[in-house]
Design a protein around this motif. Structure first.
Motif, PDB file in Angstrom:
ATOM      1  N   ASP A   3       0.442  -1.139  -0.210  1.00 50.93           N
ATOM      2  CA  ASP A   3      -0.031  -0.573   0.414  1.00 50.93           C
ATOM      3  C   ASP A   3       0.656   1.321  -0.093  1.00 50.93           C
ATOM      4  O   ASP A   3       2.307   1.133   0.003  1.00 50.93           O
ATOM      5  CB  ASP A   3      -1.010   0.114   1.487  1.00 50.93           C
ATOM      6  N   GLN A 201      -4.960   3.238  -6.905  1.00 47.99           N
ATOM      7  CA  GLN A 201      -5.438   3.263  -5.595  1.00 47.99           C
ATOM      8  C   GLN A 201      -4.047   4.360  -5.183  1.00 47.99           C
ATOM      9  O   GLN A 201      -4.552   4.239  -3.581  1.00 47.99           O
ATOM     10  CB  GLN A 201      -4.797   1.072  -5.936  1.00 47.99           C
ATOM     11  N   GLU A 205      -5.123   6.808  -2.236  1.00 47.17           N
ATOM     12  CA  GLU A 205      -4.853   6.529  -0.421  1.00 47.17           C
ATOM     13  C   GLU A 205      -3.572   7.818  -0.810  1.00 47.17           C
ATOM     14  O   GLU A 205      -3.954   8.024   0.785  1.00 47.17           O
ATOM     15  CB  GLU A 205      -4.147   5.583  -0.894  1.00 47.17           C
TER      16      GLU A 205
END
Length: 223
Positions: A3, A201, A205
């Protein structure tokens, strides 16, 4: 895939501070600034990208004032009228790089700019309004409708003008491979869609532009 938190912490540890990291990250132009770029400057940058491909950038850049002269300041309305005989004469001009294929690309890309302007109002508006969550679609458009804009030329052109994009450099591809997103240079629509989804993504984030995420990802490859 990791992430954004992992990506940021990795880069922070590499450079030691947030300020040191931020100083190394590119900043894209605003949509308003992209709209303000004139058609001749877009054509000049397109041509510069084409001529830089495969050649030493400093060599091309040193000759660019002569290119500006022989291509009428890259005014698309004038350049589009340059026929085969005119281009053949340019092949005798020692002030410029005499590569017929690249020379031919300039009036062809001038035609693309004029075509887009007729449909969208201006080429700058077209570039500014293209959504970055489908930036690979813009690469495909430029490669299809322009000339000699395949491979990395379209994303590198967009980075040159300040449009937000990632660029699949060797380091970035190696990082994407390590993240198990793709295993080779993303040339297929499928692989490009996978890379786009990953960047979307990370953008969701972090709120960071794609160009910064791209640079940060390249930093995760050890040299």
């Amino acid at each position: 895939m990791q992430d954004y938190k992992w990506l940021y912490e990795y880069c922070l540890n590499r450079f030691g501070s947030a300020a040191a990291l931020e100083a190394r990250l590119p900043v894209p132009k605003t949509p308003a600034a992209l709209r303000d770029i004139s058609a001749d400057r877009y054509l000049s940058m397109l041509a510069l990208r084409v001529f830089r491909a495969g050649l030493k950038h400093s060599l091309v850049d040193a000759k660019w004032p002569a290119f500006e002269e022989v291509f009428f300041g890259f005014d698309p309305e004038k350049v589009v009228l340059m026929g085969a005989e005119h281009l053949e004469r340019l092949m005798q001009d020692e002030r410029i790089i005499r590569h017929l294929g690249k020379l031919k690309s300039v009036p062809r890309n001038a035609q693309m700019i004029l075509d887009v302007a007729r449909e969208q109002g201006s080429f700058g508006a077209f570039i500014a309004d293209w959504p970055v969550d489908d930036i690979v679609g813009l690469w495909q458009y430029l490669a299809k409708h322009g000339n000699q804009l395949g491979g990395l030329s379209a994303p590198r052109f967009l980075r040159m003008i300040g449009k937000d994009t990632f660029i699949p450099t060797d380091d970035m591809v190696a990082a994407l491979n390590a993240q198990k997103i793709i295993d080779k240079v993303p040339t297929s629509q499928r692989d490009r869609a996978l890379v786009q989804a990953a960047f979307n993504q990370w953008h969701a984030e972090s709120g960071r532009p794609l160009c910064q995420l791209s640079t940060m990802l390249a930093f995760t490859v050890n040299h």
